[in-house]
Design an enzyme around this catalytic site. Sequence first.
Site, PDB file in Angstrom:
ATOM      1  N   CYS A 271     -10.058   3.763 -29.518  1.00 11.01           N
ATOM      2  CA  CYS A 271     -11.341   4.327 -29.912  1.00 11.01           C
ATOM      3  C   CYS A 271     -12.261   4.536 -28.715  1.00 11.01           C
ATOM      4  CB  CYS A 271     -12.013   3.424 -30.948  1.00 11.01           C
ATOM      5  SG  CYS A 271     -11.318   3.664 -32.565  1.00 11.01           S
ATOM      6  N   GLU A 272     -11.867   5.391 -27.840  1.00 14.76           N
ATOM      7  CA  GLU A 272     -12.669   5.772 -26.666  1.00 14.76           C
ATOM      8  C   GLU A 272     -12.367   7.237 -26.407  1.00 14.76           C
ATOM      9  OE1 GLU A 272     -14.643   3.772 -24.785  1.00 14.76           O
ATOM     10  OE2 GLU A 272     -14.098   1.883 -25.748  1.00 14.76           O
TER      11      GLU A 272
ATOM     12  N   GLY B 233       0.764  -1.242   0.000  1.00 13.78           N
ATOM     13  CA  GLY B 233       0.000   0.000   0.000  1.00 13.78           C
ATOM     14  C   GLY B 233       0.790   1.284   0.000  1.00 13.78           C
TER      15      GLY B 233
ATOM     16  N   TYR C 100       1.207  -1.522 -12.175  1.00 15.20           N
ATOM     17  CA  TYR C 100      -0.219  -1.513 -12.531  1.00 15.20           C
ATOM     18  C   TYR C 100      -0.507  -0.866 -13.888  1.00 15.20           C
ATOM     19  CZ  TYR C 100      -0.555  -2.800  -7.647  1.00 15.20           C
ATOM     20  OH  TYR C 100      -0.390  -3.428  -6.448  1.00 15.20           O
TER      21      TYR C 100
ATOM     22  N   GLU D 130       4.184  -6.358   2.036  1.00 18.37           N
ATOM     23  CA  GLU D 130       4.166  -6.815   0.638  1.00 18.37           C
ATOM     24  C   GLU D 130       3.939  -5.646  -0.324  1.00 18.37           C
ATOM     25  OE1 GLU D 130       1.386  -9.731   1.812  1.00 18.37           O
ATOM     26  OE2 GLU D 130      -0.347  -8.636   1.064  1.00 18.37           O
ATOM     27  N   PRO D 131       4.926  -4.772  -0.455  1.00 23.37           N
ATOM     28  CA  PRO D 131       4.796  -3.655  -1.382  1.00 23.37           C
ATOM     29  C   PRO D 131       4.870  -4.109  -2.843  1.00 23.37           C
ATOM     30  CG  PRO D 131       7.030  -3.757  -0.542  1.00 23.37           C
ATOM     31  CD  PRO D 131       6.253  -4.808   0.202  1.00 23.37           C
ATOM     32  N   GLY D 132       4.074  -3.498  -3.687  1.00 26.12           N
ATOM     33  CA  GLY D 132       4.166  -3.757  -5.121  1.00 26.12           C
ATOM     34  C   GLY D 132       4.558  -2.473  -5.828  1.00 26.12           C
ATOM     35  N   ARG D 133       3.631  -1.508  -5.780  1.00 31.91           N
ATOM     36  CA  ARG D 133       3.815  -0.222  -6.449  1.00 31.91           C
ATOM     37  C   ARG D 133       5.125   0.462  -6.042  1.00 31.91           C
ATOM     38  NH1 ARG D 133      -0.544   2.788  -7.936  1.00 31.91           N
ATOM     39  NH2 ARG D 133      -1.794   1.574  -6.478  1.00 31.91           N
TER      40      ARG D 133
HETATM   41  C1  LIG Z   1      -3.291  -8.187  -0.564  1.00 33.24           C
HETATM   42  C2  LIG Z   1      -2.438  -7.197  -1.256  1.00 33.24           C
HETATM   43  N1  LIG Z   1      -1.139  -7.101  -0.914  1.00 33.24           N
HETATM   44  C3  LIG Z   1      -0.307  -6.224  -1.511  1.00 33.24           C
HETATM   45  C4  LIG Z   1      -0.775  -5.371  -2.494  1.00 33.24           C
HETATM   46  C5  LIG Z   1       0.188  -4.412  -3.124  1.00 33.24           C
HETATM   47  O1  LIG Z   1      -0.189  -3.120  -2.908  1.00 33.24           O
HETATM   48  P1  LIG Z   1       0.752  -1.925  -3.361  1.00 33.24           P
HETATM   49  O2  LIG Z   1       1.105  -2.144  -4.775  1.00 33.24           O
HETATM   50  O3  LIG Z   1      -0.096  -0.719  -3.146  1.00 33.24           O
HETATM   51  O4  LIG Z   1       1.939  -1.941  -2.463  1.00 33.24           O
HETATM   52  C6  LIG Z   1      -2.123  -5.415  -2.867  1.00 33.24           C
HETATM   53  C7  LIG Z   1      -2.642  -4.488  -3.890  1.00 33.24           C
HETATM   54  O5  LIG Z   1      -3.678  -3.934  -3.803  1.00 33.24           O
HETATM   55  C8  LIG Z   1      -2.967  -6.359  -2.241  1.00 33.24           C
HETATM   56  O6  LIG Z   1      -4.254  -6.456  -2.583  1.00 33.24           O
END
Ligand SMILES: Cc1ncc(COP(=O)(O)O)c(C=O)c1O
Length: 427
Positions: free
Chosen positions: A356-357, A243, A385, A285-288
């Site tokens: 085409c939007e 998050g 994302y 668990e960071p992604g972004r």
């Molecule tokens: C369960 C869970 N963990 C981790 C993430 C990664 O979130 P972020 O990319 O905001 O760090 C998400 C994304 O919404 C998620 O649903």
Amino acid sequence: MLLPVSHRVNERGHLEIGGCDLIELARRHGTPLYVYDEATVRSRCQEFMAAMGKRGEVLYSAKAFASPGFLRIVASEGLGLEVVSAGELHIALRAGYPTARIYFLGNNKSEEDVAAAFAAGATLVLDGFHDFELLRRVVPAGHRQRCLLRVSPGVDAQTHAFIATGQLDSKFGFSIESGAARAAVEEALAQDSIHLEGLHSHIGSQIFDLRGHVQALEIMLDLLAQLRAEQGYEPHKLGAGGGLGIAYTDADDPPTPSQFVGTLLAALERGAALRSLRQPALVVEPGRAIAGPAGVALYTVGSIKDIPGVRRYVAVDGGMGDNIRPKLYGARYQPLLAGDPEGSPTETVTIAGKYCESTDILVSDAQLPEVREGDILAMPAVGAYCLSLASQYNGLPRPAVVMVADGRDRLIRRRETYDDLLAAEIL
Ligand SMILES: Cc1ncc(COP(=O)(O)O)c(C=O)c1O
């Protein structure tokens, strides 16, 4: 900082990332092109890992961007991986991701999902009572599946008020308010096929104010105190989800990975001591925050349409098919010209895609130097994302991806072909 850590303006006045001239990359690979900076991926991973030390685990959330060439770099930095489907697990396995570091989440898992997680030796994050039944079917007698149990702490991070409501109204996890969380822990402890390592939560994404995470952690620690009192259960791990937000424009000022992890660790230590709980290991668990700042998209400018007194449309050769975030979430970006990154803005233009939007607008009111047909537009902060949500809408093949480092570019995903559009069709 919007651009990757290795960016600079070279002698030709062009934007360079990882020692590679972006104009040159666009010429050789074509556009749209997604460029990932290895130095940024590594430095973000290293910052998370250093802040966590031995007090927990950092997982990368594969949903942000999962390409084997990218995952291998994340794996080499020692992070674990969070996947949410047998498909993401398949990609991770093909990337050679160490399976003991993989966590498998997801609401409404299928029997195939659970079987794949078990076969791989991943940790399964239980999300609903249905998962107990699936485990009974999948796990052979005498075996046990490592599990966490996802709880919905009921913190609505998007309200900015962090109001503890809505526990019942989430499709994810076991709610505390309804008593489901405590019942689920009881069931997990009773089921022979489950080794319950701990609890998990996740409150949202693109969050700048960490008070929501701290509040969720406090709620989870209250639950732990209750579980110890009622069931004698004290978990080894406590997941706080991902998050952490990133900067998409100069107006954004997110916390750093160290601040994110440091704040959570401090809250965990304080909260556990206050309740006389054994401190569990923290799992984030960071992604972004790992993939996002590493990616820059390159587009070629095509047609330019002036509507006097109204707007100037600058159309590029990508759009909502490779980046649906502006359309989906109203996301904002701050593009620049790869050939003139420091040029003073002289015009306000709207960057339109080629789909085409009418809503296929990447950026409204971008401030840029004069833009001409053939210019290469660079869009920072697109590493997360964008490609993971990309489509082949309108029959446009998805872009190629290069990883850049030390003056070298490595194609990690080739541009799709027109035949790829037909790959699954029965002709
Ligand atoms: C369960 C869970 N963990 C981790 C993430 C990664 O979130 P972020 O990319 O905001 O760090 C998400 C994304 O919404 C998620 O649903």
